[in-house]
Scaffold this active site. Sequence first.
Site, PDB file in Angstrom:
ATOM      1  N   TYR A 221       0.895  -1.282  -0.046  1.00 40.63           N
ATOM      2  CA  TYR A 221       0.069  -0.004  -0.067  1.00 40.63           C
ATOM      3  C   TYR A 221       0.929   1.050  -0.027  1.00 40.63           C
ATOM      4  O   TYR A 221       1.855   1.555   0.878  1.00 40.63           O
ATOM      5  CB  TYR A 221      -0.971   0.027   1.067  1.00 40.63           C
ATOM      6  N   CYS A 273     -10.425  14.265   4.825  1.00 35.80           N
ATOM      7  CA  CYS A 273     -11.390  15.536   5.314  1.00 35.80           C
ATOM      8  C   CYS A 273     -11.349  16.632   4.495  1.00 35.80           C
ATOM      9  O   CYS A 273     -11.686  17.818   5.182  1.00 35.80           O
ATOM     10  CB  CYS A 273     -10.572  15.533   6.836  1.00 35.80           C
ATOM     11  N   ASP A 290      -0.559  17.831  -0.375  1.00 33.51           N
ATOM     12  CA  ASP A 290      -0.350  16.988   0.902  1.00 33.51           C
ATOM     13  C   ASP A 290       0.684  17.170   1.633  1.00 33.51           C
ATOM     14  O   ASP A 290       0.437  17.171   2.923  1.00 33.51           O
ATOM     15  CB  ASP A 290      -0.356  15.599   0.498  1.00 33.51           C
ATOM     16  N   ASN A 386     -10.714   3.473   0.246  1.00 35.98           N
ATOM     17  CA  ASN A 386      -9.777   4.084   0.261  1.00 35.98           C
ATOM     18  C   ASN A 386      -9.020   4.044  -1.016  1.00 35.98           C
ATOM     19  O   ASN A 386      -7.731   4.039  -1.146  1.00 35.98           O
ATOM     20  CB  ASN A 386      -8.778   3.496   1.316  1.00 35.98           C
ATOM     21  N   ALA A 387      -9.948   3.555  -2.024  1.00 33.06           N
ATOM     22  CA  ALA A 387      -9.198   3.307  -3.599  1.00 33.06           C
ATOM     23  C   ALA A 387      -8.620   4.593  -3.761  1.00 33.06           C
ATOM     24  O   ALA A 387      -9.113   5.905  -3.370  1.00 33.06           O
ATOM     25  CB  ALA A 387     -10.211   3.194  -4.551  1.00 33.06           C
ATOM     26  N   ARG A 419     -12.742  16.398  10.745  1.00 35.28           N
ATOM     27  CA  ARG A 419     -13.973  15.743  10.568  1.00 35.28           C
ATOM     28  C   ARG A 419     -14.580  15.987  11.968  1.00 35.28           C
ATOM     29  O   ARG A 419     -14.382  14.933  12.865  1.00 35.28           O
ATOM     30  CB  ARG A 419     -13.746  14.198  10.033  1.00 35.28           C
TER      31      ARG A 419
HETATM   32  C1  OXD Z   1      -2.420  10.030   3.814  1.00 38.26           C
HETATM   33  C2  OXD Z   1      -2.302  10.229   2.312  1.00 38.26           C
HETATM   34  O1  OXD Z   1      -2.353  10.877   4.507  1.00 38.26           O
HETATM   35  O2  OXD Z   1      -2.643   9.502   1.240  1.00 38.26           O
HETATM   36  O3  OXD Z   1      -3.159   8.862   4.198  1.00 38.26           O
HETATM   37  O4  OXD Z   1      -1.992  11.375   1.960  1.00 38.26           O
HETATM   38 MN    MN Z   2      -1.847  12.849   3.404  1.00 38.86          MN
END
Ligand code: OXD
Ligand code: MN
Length: 624
Positions: A221, A273, A290, A386-387, A419
Amino acid sequence: MNETMETLEQALTEANLSKLQAIPNRKVHEFIANAIRLCKPMKVFVCNDSKMDTEYIRRTAIARGEETPLANPYQTVHFDGFHDQARDKESTVYLVPQGETLGKQLSQMEREKGLEIVKERLDGSMNNKKMVVRFFCLGPLDSPFSIPVVQITDSFYVAHSEDLLYRRGYDYFRRIPDGKEIFWMLHSSGKLIHSVSTDWKKRGVMIDYQENIVYSMNTQYAGNTIGLKKLALRLAIRKADREGWLAEHMFLMAVHGPSSRRTYFTGAYPSGCGKTSTSMVRGNTIVGDDLTYLRVMDGKVRGVNVERGIFGIIRSVTSKDDPVIWDVLHSNKPAIFSNVLVTEDEGVRWLDDGFDSPKSGINHSGEWFLGKVDREGEEIPFAHKNARYTVGLDGLSNLDDTLDDPRGVEVGAIIYGGRDKDTWVPVQQSLDWIHGVITMGASLESETTSATLGPRGVRMFQPFSNLDFISIPLGKYIQNHLDFVKDATKVPLIFSVNYFLKNKQGDFITDKLDKTVWLKWMELRVHNEVDAIETPTGFIPVYDDLKELFQCHLDKEYSREDYVLQFETRVPELLDKINRIEKIYKDTVSDAPKALFDVLEEQRSRLLDAQMRLGDCISPLKFA
Ligand code: OXD
Ligand code: MN
């Protein structure tokens, strides 16, 4: 000849060896030689920045069955094992040298013991497999923000994903000075059946911060394996701590104000979120969704996107709500889907994509059909919650042109969001920097989502939306935030947002698109162009300003009733929150700064005072 050279000469073909020798750094050679001796790969591929090498990575991922081509020739799909569908917080630990501790909030293990486990799990893990060695740069190249990273993996899917997500750094490695700090990542998927990791019970991510090395084992993953994402973030937080800057789980975007003014915002929200969707709100431009590094330079807070792509949650992406992402996912830009459903005609489907549910296809459970259940008798949805999709930012029509600016952009404001069904109003500005750091960043709570393994919908302490990645004692991390702006001549504003507020009946009381307006309001606040109402917890918008913004940006009639409902101060819930947060810090964070307790106490007394005068649930109009 030394041991390192001997190992490399034995394991590498001449072509690969000469690629490696073009990088003069001896530590690079040693790290790779050590990994070869431990993992014992059948072959080693050293990837440079050329199209030929990167295309080889993609082709091999397909040839080995780690990815499958789709009808769109630019796209592939990857499946992770049934039990390997999200970040595994429990198996992610810091290796802490004897006598050190990171405090009760962080999972840790004695370093020597951890290294034994690493050795045992990685020993021979690449037997019969090819090792890939890749070079990247976190942040723009040749910038004060740049951090070079070596990634070793036996997963071509990981190596391919990183190609879309990060700046290639082979040429950069050839020119970096000898003493430059490097991050090192070593990953093995372990034993594979049908190309997925089967030893998930021995999954682990171990962070040896003493050597700047992260080991990832028996998992595929991306959140556990793509070293440059959350694994490097943990090392970056330690580096930032030593050097006086911040490494954050934040988007970076330009909110467009009047006369095309661009004001840069960062935003920290736990995964799932609304972080990516906020950074993509129509009418603005995105730098990153991110990870952001922040530094004070010439008195200004400046930020860069650590990455150059998006590993985004695909659930609920629709042509109406997410047109930019939708277009990229239907274009000729490279994309990797993961854990979606593949249909008979080699298309992909994901949950809540706006179409009728399919009846069959292939998903992370293998052949899927409507009504299929897992071993516990639970129905398996047609795609995982979570795809994900993995794409480069260069395909986005709303990409900001500063992405690769080595000096980054000046940050006007920071947003914290979680959230939260019953405390925070949809948007508010903190009273000042310290108040924002403590009552918004350090007090962030959020309900769990599918991005991590375990139950969903449980309210959790999520300070700065970074708790999963903080790698220094939490009190020190908060102190670093408090101190961060001490040399800044211009201090960013701090805001909180909440897209998940509910009424007493349990219905959401804001709309998905309303964040457009919250952003525009915050942008005007940065430039002091709208007034605000002071409440015990911060500054909230004036109704007339929101009414105008809703009209102008969403063509929506915004009623006073909605405003009152959304912006009322819920005193008992806010007091409960202070009690929860205070208790966590008292019980589990021995180095929490005194300022934290002072600021929470001040907020409590403002709330109690307001409660005495105005009651439990206070209309925003009463503060105006
Ligand atoms: C996480 C992401 O925080 O995939 O899980 O960015
Ligand atoms: Mn992240």
